[in-house]
Design a protein around this motif. Sequence first.
Motif, PDB file in Angstrom:
ATOM      1  N   ILE A  16       0.848  -1.204   0.000  1.00 23.99           N
ATOM      2  CA  ILE A  16       0.000   0.000   0.000  1.00 23.99           C
ATOM      3  C   ILE A  16       0.876   1.244   0.000  1.00 23.99           C
ATOM      4  N   ALA A  17       1.892   1.238   0.863  1.00 18.79           N
ATOM      5  CA  ALA A  17       2.774   2.401   0.971  1.00 18.79           C
ATOM      6  C   ALA A  17       3.519   2.647  -0.337  1.00 18.79           C
ATOM      7  N   PHE A  18       4.052   1.593  -0.938  1.00 18.99           N
ATOM      8  CA  PHE A  18       4.850   1.777  -2.156  1.00 18.99           C
ATOM      9  C   PHE A  18       3.975   2.247  -3.313  1.00 18.99           C
ATOM     10  N   THR A  33       8.759  -0.736  16.233  1.00 18.86           N
ATOM     11  CA  THR A  33      10.125  -0.759  16.760  1.00 18.86           C
ATOM     12  C   THR A  33      11.142  -0.609  15.639  1.00 18.86           C
ATOM     13  N   GLU A  34      12.383  -0.385  16.038  1.00 19.57           N
ATOM     14  CA  GLU A  34      13.464  -0.356  15.061  1.00 19.57           C
ATOM     15  C   GLU A  34      13.625  -1.706  14.376  1.00 19.57           C
ATOM     16  N   ASP A  35      13.363  -2.794  15.104  1.00 25.37           N
ATOM     17  CA  ASP A  35      13.420  -4.120  14.482  1.00 25.37           C
ATOM     18  C   ASP A  35      12.375  -4.238  13.377  1.00 25.37           C
ATOM     19  N   SER A  36      11.206  -3.638  13.600  1.00 25.50           N
ATOM     20  CA  SER A  36      10.161  -3.659  12.570  1.00 25.50           C
ATOM     21  C   SER A  36      10.608  -2.900  11.326  1.00 25.50           C
ATOM     22  N   ILE A  37      11.329  -1.802  11.533  1.00 26.45           N
ATOM     23  CA  ILE A  37      11.884  -1.062  10.394  1.00 26.45           C
ATOM     24  C   ILE A  37      12.839  -1.958   9.612  1.00 26.45           C
ATOM     25  N   GLY A  38      13.666  -2.710  10.332  1.00 25.85           N
ATOM     26  CA  GLY A  38      14.604  -3.614   9.681  1.00 25.85           C
ATOM     27  C   GLY A  38      13.910  -4.698   8.878  1.00 25.85           C
ATOM     28  N   ARG A  39      12.720  -5.129   9.349  1.00 23.95           N
ATOM     29  CA  ARG A  39      11.981  -6.162   8.615  1.00 23.95           C
ATOM     30  C   ARG A  39      11.214  -5.584   7.430  1.00 23.95           C
ATOM     31  N   THR A  40      10.923  -4.298   7.476  1.00 26.73           N
ATOM     32  CA  THR A  40      10.140  -3.665   6.407  1.00 26.73           C
ATOM     33  C   THR A  40      11.016  -3.278   5.220  1.00 26.73           C
ATOM     34  N   ARG A  41      12.225  -2.847   5.468  1.00 27.48           N
ATOM     35  CA  ARG A  41      13.083  -2.388   4.364  1.00 27.48           C
ATOM     36  C   ARG A  41      13.264  -3.442   3.269  1.00 27.48           C
ATOM     37  N   LYS A  43      11.202  -5.643   2.297  1.00 29.28           N
ATOM     38  CA  LYS A  43       9.946  -5.699   1.537  1.00 29.28           C
ATOM     39  C   LYS A  43       9.887  -4.544   0.536  1.00 29.28           C
ATOM     40  N   LEU A  44      10.317  -3.369   0.955  1.00 27.97           N
ATOM     41  CA  LEU A  44      10.352  -2.230   0.036  1.00 27.97           C
ATOM     42  C   LEU A  44      11.390  -2.443  -1.056  1.00 27.97           C
ATOM     43  N   ASP A  45      12.520  -3.049  -0.695  1.00 28.74           N
ATOM     44  CA  ASP A  45      13.540  -3.378  -1.710  1.00 28.74           C
ATOM     45  C   ASP A  45      12.940  -4.297  -2.773  1.00 28.74           C
ATOM     46  N   ARG A  46      12.212  -5.304  -2.314  1.00 31.46           N
ATOM     47  CA  ARG A  46      11.610  -6.267  -3.250  1.00 31.46           C
ATOM     48  C   ARG A  46      10.607  -5.569  -4.165  1.00 31.46           C
ATOM     49  N   LEU A  47       9.772  -4.707  -3.612  1.00 34.82           N
ATOM     50  CA  LEU A  47       8.775  -4.006  -4.434  1.00 34.82           C
ATOM     51  C   LEU A  47       9.452  -3.081  -5.436  1.00 34.82           C
ATOM     52  N   TYR A  48      10.485  -2.392  -5.002  1.00 33.31           N
ATOM     53  CA  TYR A  48      11.244  -1.520  -5.900  1.00 33.31           C
ATOM     54  C   TYR A  48      11.755  -2.309  -7.102  1.00 33.31           C
ATOM     55  N   ASN A  49      12.310  -3.480  -6.832  1.00 32.16           N
ATOM     56  CA  ASN A  49      12.846  -4.300  -7.915  1.00 32.16           C
ATOM     57  C   ASN A  49      11.743  -4.846  -8.824  1.00 32.16           C
ATOM     58  N   ILE A  50      10.599  -5.190  -8.240  1.00 36.62           N
ATOM     59  CA  ILE A  50       9.473  -5.676  -9.049  1.00 36.62           C
ATOM     60  C   ILE A  50       8.971  -4.584  -9.983  1.00 36.62           C
ATOM     61  N   GLU A  89      10.852   6.893 -13.134  1.00 36.46           N
ATOM     62  CA  GLU A  89      11.216   7.992 -12.236  1.00 36.46           C
ATOM     63  C   GLU A  89      10.325   7.984 -10.997  1.00 36.46           C
ATOM     64  N   ALA A  90       9.046   7.697 -11.184  1.00 42.33           N
ATOM     65  CA  ALA A  90       8.127   7.624 -10.047  1.00 42.33           C
ATOM     66  C   ALA A  90       8.520   6.486  -9.109  1.00 42.33           C
ATOM     67  N   THR A  91       9.009   5.387  -9.676  1.00 42.77           N
ATOM     68  CA  THR A  91       9.472   4.259  -8.867  1.00 42.77           C
ATOM     69  C   THR A  91      10.676   4.659  -8.028  1.00 42.77           C
ATOM     70  N   GLU A  92      11.620   5.369  -8.629  1.00 39.13           N
ATOM     71  CA  GLU A  92      12.809   5.833  -7.903  1.00 39.13           C
ATOM     72  C   GLU A  92      12.409   6.777  -6.767  1.00 39.13           C
ATOM     73  N   ARG A  93      11.501   7.706  -7.066  1.00 34.70           N
ATOM     74  CA  ARG A  93      11.059   8.665  -6.033  1.00 34.70           C
ATOM     75  C   ARG A  93      10.383   7.940  -4.870  1.00 34.70           C
ATOM     76  N   ALA A  94       9.518   6.996  -5.211  1.00 36.03           N
ATOM     77  CA  ALA A  94       8.810   6.253  -4.167  1.00 36.03           C
ATOM     78  C   ALA A  94       9.794   5.545  -3.248  1.00 36.03           C
TER      79      ALA A  94
END
Length: 314
Positions: A16-18, A33-41, A43-50, A89-94
Amino acid sequence: MKNITVAGGGVLGSQIAFQTAFCGFNVKIWLRTEDSIGRTRPKLDRLYNIYKYTLNEAKKNIGTGNTLPRGMFSGSESVNEAYIDNLLEATERAYKEIVLTTSFEEACKNADLIIESMAENPEAKISFYKTLDPYLEEKTIVATNSSSMIPSMFRSYLSRPEKYLAIHFANNIWISNTAEIMGHDATSKDAYEKVAEFAADIRMIPLRLSKEQPGYILNSMLIPFLNAGQMLLANEVADPATIDLTWRMGTGSPYGPFQILDIIGLNTALNVVSNDPRSNDSSTVQGKIKAILEKYISEGKTGINAGEGFYKYN
């Protein structure tokens, strides 16, 4: 609406966020938590690549009749290299501009809409809303992305229940671009329509529900289907691959129940079955399903984002 916060960075929360950031909104993800941030990044990397891979492949196939996924293309634009370059470009910005925070104050500051996308655990949601409420600005609309619970269960924990409703997304949001909009009997028409408009602005198809329904439209049909697949496994009728193959061959569907469970994530599946009191009895089908899911999760096999669930993924 311009400033959107997603509470929760799980499988669907990260999507949803991406997608929202991809469509030009300012996006924050609130995490416990900070651990949750570590688990989320990751997922965002994967979406960026997709997104990047999908768009680059589309550029190679211009003129062949292949189309972009519905969540990336409204259907009215002319798909050419310049158009796809704009989407890249929109993908990079996101990817670069999504803000991750553990601060309620930062998450709520100037937020037009907060989408709660947390685990299917009513106690956890209640605790979240109670803590969130004092930080909310008067203009802010809050929407739950719960897949099985209705907004009237939680409206009393917010000071402005008329600005609270539900918006439910399907997984693989850039492909299955639906958003089910469901209010409760005190949701204002203005809040309802603003959320429906937001859904359209992020290239979703707004599906308006006329009344509350646990599971909305999609999951009212999907959850019994997934339960039936898991029942066959729990009763040792067949293994996941055979069950999935049977469904795909017999119906022409692209995915079987266990492939869908891997996409959804086994933690979500466990939360759903755990809400059934029968799951506490190991002799019941629900108890057997719960035990199977707990075993997979304990081994780190939580679904496609982990690289393995019922299947292994590259």
